[in-house]
Design an enzyme around this catalytic site. Structure first.
Site, PDB file in Angstrom:
ATOM      1  N   MET A  43       0.827  -1.209   0.000  1.00 23.97           N
ATOM      2  CA  MET A  43       0.000   0.000   0.000  1.00 23.97           C
ATOM      3  C   MET A  43       0.857   1.252   0.000  1.00 23.97           C
ATOM      4  SD  MET A  43      -2.798  -1.078   2.892  1.00 23.97           S
ATOM      5  CE  MET A  43      -1.889  -2.445   3.639  1.00 23.97           C
ATOM      6  N   CYS A 108      -5.765   5.069  10.627  1.00 24.97           N
ATOM      7  CA  CYS A 108      -5.208   4.389   9.455  1.00 24.97           C
ATOM      8  C   CYS A 108      -5.643   2.931   9.430  1.00 24.97           C
ATOM      9  CB  CYS A 108      -3.687   4.502   9.452  1.00 24.97           C
ATOM     10  SG  CYS A 108      -2.897   3.671   8.041  1.00 24.97           S
ATOM     11  N   CYS A 204       4.064   7.389  10.323  1.00 24.04           N
ATOM     12  CA  CYS A 204       4.635   6.946   9.050  1.00 24.04           C
ATOM     13  C   CYS A 204       4.943   8.093   8.096  1.00 24.04           C
ATOM     14  CB  CYS A 204       3.694   5.947   8.385  1.00 24.04           C
ATOM     15  SG  CYS A 204       2.039   6.592   8.030  1.00 24.04           S
TER      16      CYS A 204
END
EC number: 2.8.1.13
Length: 377
Positions: A43, A108, A204
């Site tokens: 992803m 997320c 991230c």
């Protein structure tokens, strides 16, 4: 309960979320050994700063591809950057703008890994998805429960508390029954490219850069005064959004006359006056709370909890389970703890447990002082 034995896996197609890390790598390997038809999917969730020193996406993709090549499976790629921006990052910015401290990893998981990825995998013809999270699942009485991972140092149920049981039921967690050293040993035994790759840390999309440098690209800073609990001005802050409750580093207020040697900590973020209230000492009474109010509650399974009820809770990742009483309020839920809780932070998540079962959790709205004499303004 372990994931299905090989006899239950015939012809089941599983797509593993491959992050380029060791946990997802070993997850794919274990599923192959269990007889599943395994494919991987990488992803891409962030578009900004590609090609800079802060973005590891290209390296992570290369590592994921190397592992898939090694174990002989196909690797798909998908770009969920638009979904991430709309459903995770905009909320992240709004929370910081409101003076709170959000946890984007939780959103997320709910919106990207167990929604966008799950939907995409089903579109590709998958029967199940799998991830490298350190959690377990258990099917019981027509529902699927989310359980803590067996490794207490790596358990990630805190981050998955907002994922519904229907999504958990479609997901396998191969490393949830293992401890981290076992996972690395498996990767090394099979000579996987990620065997010695260090675990990712932090948010991230920020990578290794300074958090303040990243945030000021999107939100204008509003400098203000730093005050003691007595109202004395002892410095200036660059913006409340750069600070969190219980913070010690980066305040720039050392060496004050007659202040003693104890370090200063953030006690309150006063949004109305744009002031940072600080106090000395790791055990300053204003740092401790007896109860909290939470909203935006997500339960893994919508079951009757017969509140009030005795449970345990975590107000941060890797915290030990804290005994509490949970009750319903007009606008949400109130958790009252047996012991003082340090640095309970609005915007962060409180997650509730019944033994090893992760029931769900919500967003901390208000932290109540441990005693009336410690009441904050």
């Amino acid at each position: 309960m372990r994931d299905p034995a090989p006899s239950d896996t015939q012809k089941k197609r599983v797509i593993v979320g491959m992050s380029g890390g060791v946990d997802s790598s070993v997850s794919a390997l274990l599923l192959m050994e269990q007889g599943y038809q395994v494919e991987g999917l990488f992803m891409k969730n962030w578009e900004e700063d590609d090609g800079t020193e802060y973005c590891t996406a290209m390296d992570d993709l290369a590592d994921a591809q190397a592992v898939c090549d090694k174990i002989g499976i196909k690797l798909h790629t998908a770009n969920f950057a638009a979904e991430y921006w709309d459903n995770v990052f905009e909320h992240f910015l709004a929370e910081y703008k409101a003076g709170r401290t959000p946890n984007p990893d939780i959103l997320c998981n709910r919106e990207i890994k167990f929604k966008a990825f799950l939907d995409y995998a089903m579109m590709l013809g998958a029967d199940l998805i799998a991830t490298g999270h350190y959690v377990r699942r258990r099917d019981i009485d027509g529902r699927t429960e989310l359980l803590k991972g067996l490794d207490p140092n790596k358990d990630q149920s805190y981050f998955l508390h907002a994922v519904g049981g229907e999504q958990i039921a479609k997901t396998l967690f191969p490393v949830g029954e293992l401890e981290k050293p076992e996972v690395r040993a498996i990767a090394e035994k099979h000579d996987l490219a990620t065997a010695k790759k260090k675990d990712s840390t932090g948010i991230c999309f920020i990578g290794e850069r300074r958090f303040s440098d990243f945030l000021k690209q999107y939100l204008p800073a509003q400098p203000g005064e730093i005050k003691t609990t007595e109202g004395e001005v002892i410095g200036r802050h660059h913006g409340l959004m750069y600070h969190t409750i219980g913070q010690r580093q980066g305040l720039g207020i050392g060496g004050l006359k007659d202040a003693g040697e104890e370090p200063w900590y953030v006690l309150i973020k006063d949004l109305e006056h744009n002031e940072l209230i600080v106090g000395q000492g790791n055990d300053h009474p204003w740092l401790f709370s007896r109860a909290l109010l939470a909203s935006d509650i997500y339960w893994v399974n919508p079951i009757d909890l017969s509140l009030p009820r005795r449970l345990t809770a975590k107000v941060r990742y890797r915290q030990s389970d804290q005994p509490c009483t949970l009750e319903k309020t007009t606008n949400g839920y109130r958790a009252t703890f047996d012991d003082p809780q340090r640095a309970v932070t609005p915007g962060q998540s409180v997650v509730f447990y019944d033994g090893e079962i992760c029931l769900g959790g919500g967003v901390i709205e208000v932290a109540e002082p441990w005693s009336s004499k410690d009441a904050r303004p």
